[in-house]
Design a protein around this motif. Structure first.
Motif, PDB file in Angstrom:
ATOM      1  N   ALA A  44      -4.694 -22.871  -6.732  1.00  0.00           N
ATOM      2  CA  ALA A  44      -5.585 -21.761  -6.357  1.00  0.00           C
ATOM      3  C   ALA A  44      -5.992 -20.923  -7.568  1.00  0.00           C
ATOM      4  N   ILE A  45      -5.038 -20.547  -8.398  1.00  0.00           N
ATOM      5  CA  ILE A  45      -5.345 -19.676  -9.535  1.00  0.00           C
ATOM      6  C   ILE A  45      -6.227 -20.416 -10.539  1.00  0.00           C
ATOM      7  N   THR A  46      -5.952 -21.689 -10.760  1.00  0.00           N
ATOM      8  CA  THR A  46      -6.795 -22.493 -11.655  1.00  0.00           C
ATOM      9  C   THR A  46      -8.220 -22.553 -11.120  1.00  0.00           C
ATOM     10  N   ASN A  47      -8.366 -22.755  -9.823  1.00  0.00           N
ATOM     11  CA  ASN A  47      -9.703 -22.797  -9.214  1.00  0.00           C
ATOM     12  C   ASN A  47     -10.409 -21.453  -9.325  1.00  0.00           C
ATOM     13  N   TRP A  48      -9.676 -20.363  -9.167  1.00  0.00           N
ATOM     14  CA  TRP A  48     -10.278 -19.033  -9.324  1.00  0.00           C
ATOM     15  C   TRP A  48     -10.796 -18.862 -10.748  1.00  0.00           C
TER      16      TRP A  48
END
Length: 123
Positions: A44-48
């Protein structure tokens, strides 16, 4: 965080950016942030970050030398020292040759070094 139908969590951009800042500053790891804030999805954080155009600094390190305490490392270290000595000697020789040419040109009043022709205008 807002809950929508289907149990999927939605986070505001401001909230996402605060978490990304903590990860990039080294205050916490991505995994730590996922646990601390209860974020579902391991990427999730990488995608954000991608969605905001933020690129993560490269964390992998490339080692070009063998460890100095290994036999290969000692050999490489000795070879580097040898090459540094050879380079220093070559630099001294080049300086000596240049000085000899300077002295010869001065004492014999001749030009030994080739002068490059100047470029003429209009060509």
């Amino acid at each position: 965080m807002d809950e929508k139908s289907g149990g999927r969590a939605y986070y505001s951009d401001e909230y996402k950016l605060r978490i990304i800042q903590k990860v990039l500053s080294g205050e916490m790891s991505k995994e730590g942030a996922l646990r601390k804030y209860g974020i579902k999805g391991h990427s999730a954080i990488t995608n954000w970050m991608r969605s905001f155009g933020i690129h993560e600094p490269l964390k992998r390190r490339i080692y070009l030398e063998e460890p100095k305490d290994s036999p290969e490392g000692r050999e490489l270290s000795e070879r580097v020292k040898e090459l540094e000595k050879e380079l220093k000697l070559s630099e001294l020789k080049a300086a000596a040759y240049s000085k000899m040419i300077d002295i010869a040109e001065e004492e014999l009043s001749i030009n030994i070094r080739k002068k490059l022709p100047t470029k003429q205008s209009g060509q």
